[in-house]
Design a protein around this motif. Structure first.
Motif: not given
Length: 774
Positions: A640-659
């Motif tokens: 994001x922002x063109x030159x930065x990386x960050x982590x979206x943990x599996x727990x932060x993808x949806x409100x429900x559990x993601x397998x």
């Protein structure tokens, strides 16, 4: 061994020295002129005989800058001086123009004057010294030169005239004016000014003339010591009888021809008269035939000049102050960035303006070093413009000189590079010529830039003035024709805005003009320029508010100089990737000023966002557009922002559990993310779950309170680490965090139960940090 003669004077706060007898002793005349540590040598040689049948004066002036003079080695493959540069061509003309009229009529011996810069101190420009050295060399050579002339450069800073200003003073001031003059009268003027009044310009010319007088005195003093015996001039034959014969034969025909206002018709009538004269002298000797041709020109001059002085009647029927009909048309060409067709009588030009980026600037290498020019004006004069056949190819000296004159007229009204960061190229293609095509180039070039949207200060117009002088009687002509130029005594060009003069050029074919004539010419030229500006306004009254759709757009960004290396990257990797991916051109200078250019605004915006992403810092709580760049078992890395990386943990993808991560995202997928946390090492934790992926609006966190406290909303841990791999493990002794399996630092014992919501490290409790035991 050497019979050296030297003369020195204090001139403009420095010592001007003229020396002869030591260098180039086999030349007819050779003088070394020095001012400060700038030294110029001029050597003059003259042929002792005239080629049979020759009826013109073959004077050739060459000015050359030796790179060794400034302690430099020429660039390029050959590493030596080659063809004449634009500056060398212009200075050669600067020397030629004032000395050529000072040779007597009938002197046709070939003369070479070669001026070479031998030393350059970076302050005293060598062009003035070259003019002085040439004048001195001609004066002592013995050839029939009715000089000498002096030369001087004048600047105008804070209301004061400065003699021979440095480059810095010229740049700081409002005037760069060069004058060549005999002791009695001005012979040549060349200048560029920042919209100065006629009074200031006249004062500068007179100030320069006073300085020229001191140089003339020094040259005369040198000649008294070192001049060679003057050449004996052959007696001129008495041609009065032949002149009377011609006048009776074709005098009425010539007078009738010059009453024809159409150039083509007039030219045909004159050719018929000349053919009749040639037939009358068919049985004469070649010398008499050549003399008859000269008499024909004199007869034409007498008829035209007499009519003007007697009753003010000009060739095309105009009064002395009348301007020919003017028609301007802008947006003449559909695909150019700016264009204009400018027609004044039988003189016409197609002017085009092209806008480019920084990489289109002209690189100029000279004595002062390498520099870049962002404004260019190229003048072209094809033979069809005067209805003739002739050479068509690279521009000659005349084309270079006329183009530079128009350049000087327009340069003072250009916006600064900060205000308008474009490279500007004007071309003036002369399609008809009967009068000043250089001044037509000024008018057409001004309209073309306005049509292109270049925010010039004010429109610029130009006019060419002529002079007929017989004894004390004179007439000044506005907007001269080509024939009036050839048969008159002066070619005086003035260009400027409604506020003042931007350039002034004068060439005299006689032994100078008086102050009275000069003042009258300036006043009449001012009236003419105002009239032309009014006619130009009918075509386009003001600068267009928008650039052409075909012109590149340039946006500028200012970044911290410390971030420049981040934009460029190792070996230019990052900036090349930006250019290749977005399609926009990106230039960055040493001060952190970035110019992004493209004809497609979306490409500019993409590059701007990319660069902003590199230099800006992410903010906690802010929502950004991002792209998934890598998938791992425990989440997804998002750019994001063109030159930065960050982590979206599996727990932060949806409100429900993601397998499985792939059930939600895939590589290359566009997502919207919120920055949850930036740890002390710059690691960024992101969330998709709290952002509406359609609208980008922030959503309310709907997870149960326990999950909020146990998972994503925990505050920073005491040792700064977090486990984002197999679970939210507790701190490790090395203080690191494991983002997946790859980023873990060494631990004394691997946890066996480390899954999501694990046991804070697991294993032997002896290996748990002491502060957790407490």
């Amino acid at each position: 061994m050497f019979n050296t003669k030297t003369v020195s004077i204090e001139w403009g706060g420095q010592t001007l020295t003229l020396e002869t007898g030591k260098v180039a002793r086999q030349a007819d005349g050779a003088v070394m002129a020095s001012l400060g540590e700038t030294v110029v040598l001029c050597a003059v040689t003259a042929a002792k005989s005239v080629k049979e049948g020759q009826d013109f004066f073959p004077l050739t002036v060459h000015y050359q800058e030796k790179y060794s003079a400034a302690g430099r080695i020429p660039g390029g493959f050959f590493k030596r001086e080659r063809g004449a540069t634009e500056k060398e061509t212009l200075v050669s003309r600067l020397i030629d123009r004032p000395v050529r009229p000072l040779f007597p009529e009938g002197f046709y011996n070939e003369i070479n004057a070669i001026a070479q810069v031998l030393s350059y101190d970076g302050h005293n420009e060598p062009d003035i010294l070259a003019m002085v050295a040439t004048s001195a060399a001609l004066t002592i050579s013995g050839v029939p030169f009715m000089g000498p002339i002096g030369a001087a450069r004048v600047g105008y800073v804070n209301g004061e005239y400065i003699l021979n200003p440095t480059d810095e003073q010229v740049a700081e001031g409002d005037l760069d004016l060069v004058v060549a003059a005999t002791y009695d009268a001005v012979m040549m003027v060349e200048s560029e000014a920042n919209e100065l009044s006629e009074e200031i310009m006249l004062g500068a010319v007179l100030f320069a003339h006073d300085a020229c007088k001191e140089v003339v005195k020094a040259i005369v003093k040198l000649a008294e010591q070192a001049a060679k015996e003057p050449w004996a001039m052959a007696e001129q034959a008495d041609l009065s009888a032949a002149k009377d014969k011609l006048k009776k034969l074709i005098g009425k025909d010539i007078a009738a021809a010059y009453k024809l206002t159409d150039k083509s018709a007039r030219s045909n009538a004159l050719n018929e008269a000349r053919a009749k004269a040639k037939e009358a002298f068919a049985d004469a000797t070649p010398q008499d035939q050549m003399a008859a041709g000269k008499l024909m020109k004199k007869l034409e001059a007498e008829i035209v000049r007499g009519a003007i002085l007697k009753d003010g009647t000009r060739i095309d029927g105009r009064t002395t102050t009348q301007i020919r009909p003017i028609l301007g048309e802008t947006h003449f060409l559909p695909r150019t960035h700016g264009s204009a067709l400018f027609t004044r009588g039988e003189t016409q030009t197609i002017a085009t303006c092209t806008l480019g980026t920084k990489d289109a600037e002209q690189m100029i290498d000279g004595l002062g070093g390498l520099h870049y020019e962002h404004f260019m004006l190229h003048y072209n004069f094809p033979p069809y413009s005067v209805g003739e056949v002739g050479r068509f190819g690279a521009p000659g000296r005349r084309e270079v000189g006329h183009g530079k004159l128009a350049w000087r007229a327009l340069h003072p009204v250009l916006p600064s590079k900060d205000e308008f960061p474009y490279t500007i190229r004007l071309t003036s293609d002369i399609t008809e010529s009967n009068g000043s095509s250089s001044m037509a180039s000024v008018c057409g070039g001004s309209l073309a830039m306005m049509d292109a949207g270049v925010p010039i200060k004010r429109p610029v117009s130009g006019i060419a003035m002529g002079l007929i002088l017989e004894g004390k009687d004179f007439a000044i002509l506005s907007d001269i024709l080509g024939d009036e130029d050839h048969l008159g005594d002066m070619d005086f060009k003035v260009a400027g805005t409604s506020e003042g003069i931007t350039t002034m050029q004068m060439d005299i074919k006689i032994a100078g003009i008086t102050r009275e004539i000069f003042e009258a010419a300036l006043t009449q030229a001012k009236e003419g320029r105002a009239h032309i500006l009014g006619e130009m306004a009918k075509a386009l009254g003001e600068v267009r508010g928008e650039l052409s759709a075909h012109a590149p757009r340039i946006e500028t960004m200012q970044i911290d100089k410390a971030k420049i290396r981040d934009i460029i990257g190792t070996g230019g990797k990052v900036i090349r990737e930006i250019v290749a991916t977005t399609g926009a051109k990106v230039d960055i200078d040493d001060e952190g000023l970035i110019k992004i250019s493209s004809s497609d605004l979306s490409q500019i915006e993409a590059a701007r966002k990319w660069i902003s992403g590199i230099v800006e810092e992410a903010e906690v709580g802010k929502i950004y557009d991002g792209k998934v760049v890598n998938l791992v078992d425990f989440g997804a890395f998002v750019n994001f922002m063109g030159g930065k990386d960050g982590l979206v943990h599996v727990s932060e993808m949806r409100n429900e559990r993601v397998e499985k991560v792939t059930d939600v995202v895939s590589e290359g997928m566009d997502v919207k993310v919120k920055v949850l946390e930036i740890d002390p090492r710059g690691k960024v934790r992101l969330s998709m779950r709290v952002v509406d992926q359609e609208t980008g609006e922030e959503l309310e966190d709907t997870r149960p309170p326990r999950e909020k406290s146990e998972r994503s909303d925990r505050g920073p841990r005491r040792d700064g680490g977090r486990g984002e791999g197999r679970g939210d493990r507790g701190p490790r002794r090395d203080g690191g965090r494991g983002e997946g399996r790859g980023d873990r630092g060494p631990r004394r014992e691997r946890s066996e139960g480390g899954n999501e919501g694990g046991n804070n490290g697991g294993g032997d409790p002896d290996h748990v940090p002491a502060f957790l035991k407490d």
